[in-house]
Write a protein that holds these residues in place. Structure first.
Motif, mmCIF file in Angstrom:
data_model
loop_
_atom_site.group_PDB
_atom_site.id
_atom_site.type_symbol
_atom_site.label_atom_id
_atom_site.label_comp_id
_atom_site.label_asym_id
_atom_site.label_seq_id
_atom_site.Cartn_x
_atom_site.Cartn_y
_atom_site.Cartn_z
ATOM 1 N N MET A 123 0.839 -1.181 0.000
ATOM 2 C CA MET A 123 0.000 0.000 0.000
ATOM 3 C C MET A 123 0.882 1.242 0.000
ATOM 4 S SD MET A 123 -2.917 0.791 2.754
ATOM 5 C CE MET A 123 -3.356 2.414 3.162
ATOM 6 N N ALA A 124 0.735 2.087 -0.967
ATOM 7 C CA ALA A 124 1.548 3.305 -1.074
ATOM 8 C C ALA A 124 1.001 4.387 -0.152
ATOM 9 C CB ALA A 124 1.555 3.800 -2.514
ATOM 10 N N ILE A 125 1.896 5.191 0.369
ATOM 11 C CA ILE A 125 1.518 6.301 1.234
ATOM 12 C C ILE A 125 1.785 7.585 0.473
ATOM 13 C CG2 ILE A 125 2.072 7.525 3.363
ATOM 14 C CD1 ILE A 125 2.803 4.869 4.592
ATOM 15 N N ASP A 126 0.786 8.438 0.390
ATOM 16 C CA ASP A 126 0.962 9.732 -0.260
ATOM 17 C C ASP A 126 1.683 10.678 0.686
ATOM 18 O OD1 ASP A 126 -0.347 9.010 -2.603
ATOM 19 O OD2 ASP A 126 -2.307 9.539 -1.791
ATOM 20 N N ILE A 127 2.823 11.155 0.253
ATOM 21 C CA ILE A 127 3.593 12.110 1.048
ATOM 22 C C ILE A 127 3.411 13.483 0.412
ATOM 23 C CG2 ILE A 127 5.891 12.756 1.865
ATOM 24 C CD1 ILE A 127 4.813 10.136 3.076
ATOM 25 N N LEU A 128 2.931 14.401 1.189
ATOM 26 C CA LEU A 128 2.725 15.765 0.724
ATOM 27 C C LEU A 128 3.945 16.607 1.055
ATOM 28 C CD1 LEU A 128 -0.857 16.178 2.227
ATOM 29 C CD2 LEU A 128 -0.269 15.436 -0.082
ATOM 30 N N ALA A 129 4.061 17.725 0.400
ATOM 31 C CA ALA A 129 5.098 18.673 0.785
ATOM 32 C C ALA A 129 4.677 19.234 2.142
ATOM 33 C CB ALA A 129 5.227 19.778 -0.243
ATOM 34 N N SER A 130 5.371 18.842 3.184
ATOM 35 C CA SER A 130 4.953 19.214 4.528
ATOM 36 C C SER A 130 5.420 20.617 4.887
ATOM 37 C CB SER A 130 5.466 18.204 5.549
ATOM 38 O OG SER A 130 6.859 18.073 5.483
ATOM 39 N N ALA A 131 4.730 21.182 5.865
ATOM 40 C CA ALA A 131 5.079 22.505 6.360
ATOM 41 C C ALA A 131 6.483 22.478 6.947
ATOM 42 C CB ALA A 131 4.068 22.929 7.425
ATOM 43 N N LYS A 144 7.515 6.736 11.340
ATOM 44 C CA LYS A 144 6.052 6.711 11.449
ATOM 45 C C LYS A 144 5.489 8.123 11.618
ATOM 46 C CE LYS A 144 2.416 4.814 14.464
ATOM 47 N NZ LYS A 144 1.791 6.055 14.843
ATOM 48 N N VAL A 145 6.035 8.868 12.560
ATOM 49 C CA VAL A 145 5.504 10.199 12.872
ATOM 50 C C VAL A 145 5.751 11.180 11.724
ATOM 51 C CG1 VAL A 145 5.720 12.156 14.462
ATOM 52 C CG2 VAL A 145 5.629 9.833 15.352
ATOM 53 N N CYS A 146 6.906 11.107 11.091
ATOM 54 C CA CYS A 146 7.185 12.021 9.974
ATOM 55 C C CYS A 146 6.261 11.734 8.789
ATOM 56 C CB CYS A 146 8.652 11.934 9.564
ATOM 57 S SG CYS A 146 9.769 12.701 10.756
ATOM 58 N N LYS A 147 5.966 10.473 8.528
ATOM 59 C CA LYS A 147 5.014 10.149 7.464
ATOM 60 C C LYS A 147 3.633 10.698 7.802
ATOM 61 C CE LYS A 147 7.217 6.046 5.560
ATOM 62 N NZ LYS A 147 7.116 4.582 5.387
ATOM 63 N N GLU A 148 3.220 10.550 9.052
ATOM 64 C CA GLU A 148 1.923 11.074 9.473
ATOM 65 C C GLU A 148 1.885 12.599 9.361
ATOM 66 O OE1 GLU A 148 0.826 7.468 12.596
ATOM 67 O OE2 GLU A 148 1.617 9.355 13.379
ATOM 68 N N ALA A 149 2.979 13.263 9.717
ATOM 69 C CA ALA A 149 3.032 14.721 9.607
ATOM 70 C C ALA A 149 2.981 15.158 8.142
ATOM 71 C CB ALA A 149 4.293 15.260 10.285
ATOM 72 N N ALA A 150 3.663 14.433 7.279
ATOM 73 C CA ALA A 150 3.653 14.775 5.859
ATOM 74 C C ALA A 150 2.268 14.580 5.250
ATOM 75 C CB ALA A 150 4.688 13.929 5.111
ATOM 76 N N GLN A 151 1.466 13.716 5.854
ATOM 77 C CA GLN A 151 0.093 13.514 5.392
ATOM 78 C C GLN A 151 -0.871 14.494 6.053
ATOM 79 O OE1 GLN A 151 -0.296 9.427 6.564
ATOM 80 N NE2 GLN A 151 0.214 8.677 4.522
#
Length: 84
Positions: free
Chosen positions: A1-9, A54-61
């Protein structure tokens, strides 16, 4: 399952790390942190590393505050002896 990573703040302040024998490098967002954790990190990886990923992926989402990711990344950098 791919995770969409956004350009995070951006982090409120960059986190400086030194990987290998090079100069310090600034990690400025959760997206930057993910790149370092997945592609530049030392081979020894502990509990703080796993939490930071884990937390950085969640923040990027957008589901975790950016500063929570910053603190998790700092803990992983301390654990890996790469915090500059």
């Amino acid at each position: 399952m791919a995770i969409d990573i956004l350009a995070s703040a951006p982090f409120r302040a960059p986190v400086l790390v030194r990987i290998g024998h090079g100069s310090s490098e600034a990690v400025e967002s959760a997206s930057d942190a993910i790149h370092y954790l997945q592609h530049r990190w030392p081979h020894e990886r502990g509990d703080h590393y796993r939490r930071a990923v884990k937390v950085c992926k969640e923040a990027a989402q957008g589901s975790v505050p950016t500063e929570v990711a910053r603190e998790a990344f700092i803990s992983a950098a301390i654990e890996a002896y790469v915090l500059a």
